[in-house]
Scaffold this active site. Structure first.
Site, mmCIF file in Angstrom:
data_model
loop_
_atom_site.group_PDB
_atom_site.id
_atom_site.type_symbol
_atom_site.label_atom_id
_atom_site.label_comp_id
_atom_site.label_asym_id
_atom_site.label_seq_id
_atom_site.Cartn_x
_atom_site.Cartn_y
_atom_site.Cartn_z
ATOM 1 N N SER A 164 60.580 -20.282 -29.011
ATOM 2 C CA SER A 164 60.046 -21.602 -29.324
ATOM 3 C C SER A 164 58.619 -21.755 -28.794
ATOM 4 O O SER A 164 57.724 -21.034 -29.228
ATOM 5 C CB SER A 164 60.988 -22.673 -28.776
ATOM 6 O OG SER A 164 60.724 -23.926 -29.344
ATOM 7 N N ASP A 266 66.394 -25.045 -38.866
ATOM 8 C CA ASP A 266 65.413 -25.241 -37.807
ATOM 9 C C ASP A 266 64.104 -25.679 -38.449
ATOM 10 O O ASP A 266 63.638 -25.036 -39.392
ATOM 11 C CB ASP A 266 65.228 -23.908 -37.067
ATOM 12 C CG ASP A 266 64.237 -23.983 -35.917
ATOM 13 O OD1 ASP A 266 63.598 -25.043 -35.723
ATOM 14 O OD2 ASP A 266 64.094 -22.970 -35.205
ATOM 15 N N HIS A 296 68.003 -24.332 -34.249
ATOM 16 C CA HIS A 296 67.038 -23.989 -33.213
ATOM 17 C C HIS A 296 67.735 -23.920 -31.847
ATOM 18 O O HIS A 296 68.566 -24.749 -31.513
ATOM 19 C CB HIS A 296 65.936 -25.047 -33.162
ATOM 20 C CG HIS A 296 64.805 -24.702 -32.254
ATOM 21 N ND1 HIS A 296 63.748 -23.924 -32.666
ATOM 22 C CD2 HIS A 296 64.565 -25.010 -30.949
ATOM 23 C CE1 HIS A 296 62.891 -23.783 -31.656
ATOM 24 N NE2 HIS A 296 63.371 -24.423 -30.605
#
Length: 325
Positions: A164, A266, A296
């Site tokens: 991320s 996501d 995610h």
């Protein structure tokens, strides 16, 4: 919340996440979200592997020393065998996440590869806004690379990775290395559902605007806390040190081989795909693994998602394949 096609694993994770969040519109308060994030991932991830030795060290940051955790397979630790070394940058929207929240991820990668993992605790926003965290990671990588042999590896057997926000930093660091020859080049980069375009206006952002764990509004809150209040017309969002998708053609041509993991449900799914295509366009070996039914952050939830185990195996295979003999 879940369009057709989301896996049962993802639905279970989504329901689990709701136990840690109040109903209704969400605002991001780092003082509250940081302990909540720790509690959330700590409740659904496997503990530190018994086969992994963990110790805390201090490494050079941009402003002052910062903490890092070193994970080493115990057998290799005893035998002093040289192993690949992965420098890992945690996710958490640049405002949360730490050495505790990502212990399970680092431990799994260490044990399965096997490799040494050094996880870096860079400074977080909003107390330390861009570019503080990026600068910390650049300084830490330089120091860790110089200490590779002391850590049980070598400077020619380095990898960089993150999830991320940590994937964003990983990509930025790789472009920084391309421009600064004094920094040792990694053998590969591992980008786990990375954020590479901070405009956050792709089709997947619109499609997944109400996604579990990470929805569009939460992403925009993270962005504002990290960069300060910006709009999509802000020139800052075109800076490759913020949005690495905008790095130069020359820099992309110098990138190391990449493994990119993404999740089908996501908002950052398109970021992963676009970055993969841009690397391939410039002749860089890149593998994109999309876990189409996942959301995610699913690598955190290895007790709930078999896909997390598959992802760890994909990472281990990539490291073994790209490591020096």
């Amino acid at each position: 919340r879940f369009p057709g096609g989301a896996s049962s694993q993802a639905q279970i994770i989504g329901e689990f996440i709701q136990l840690f969040r109040p109903p209704g519109p969400q605002t991001v308060n780092p003082a509250l979200s940081r302990p909540a994030y720790r509690m959330l991932v700590g409740s659904a991830s496997v503990p530190l592997r018994k086969s992994v030795h963990k110790r805390t060290i201090m490494v050079k940051g941009a402003a002052e020393p910062i903490s890092a955790c070193v994970y080493t397979p115990k057998e290799s630790w005893k035998d002093k065998e040289s192993l690949p070394l992965l420098v890992y940058f945690h996710g958490g929207g640049w405002i949360q996440g730490d050495l505790v929240t990502h212990e399970s991820i680092c431990s799994e990668i260490c044990a399965r590869s096997p490799c040494i993992v050094v996880a870096v605790a860079y400074r977080l926003a909003p107390e330390h806004r861009f570019p503080a965290g990026v600068d910390d990671c650049i300084a830490a990588y330089q120091r860790i690379a110089r200490s590779a042999e002391q850590l049980g590896s070598s400077p020619d057997n380095l990898f960089i990775g993150g999830d991320s926000a940590g994937g964003n930093i990983t990509a930025i660091l790789c472009h920084t290395i391309a421009a600064e020859p004094q920094l040792p080049s990694p053998r590969g980069q591992i980008l786990i559902y990375p954020a590479v375009d901070m405009h956050m206006d792709s089709e997947s952002f619109e499609e997944m605007k109400d996604a579990m764990l990470l929805d569009r509004d939460r992403c925009l809150c993270y962005r504002d806390l990290y960069l300060g209040k910006v709009t999509n017309s802000s020139p800052l969002l075109n800076d490759w040190r913020v949005s690495p998708i905008f790095a130069s053609e020359e820099s992309f041509a110098k990138q190391p081989p990449a493994l990119i993991l993404s999740a089908g449900f996501d908002p950052l799914r398109d970021d992963a795909a676009m970055y993969h295509e841009k690397l391939k366009k410039h002749g860089v070996p890149s593998t994109l693994k999309e876990y189409s039914g996942q959301i995610h952050g699913f690598l955190h939830f290895s007790l709930l998602a078999r896909d997390a185990t598959r992802a760890f195996d994909d990472i281990a295979q990539f490291i073994r394949g790209a490591a020096s003999p």
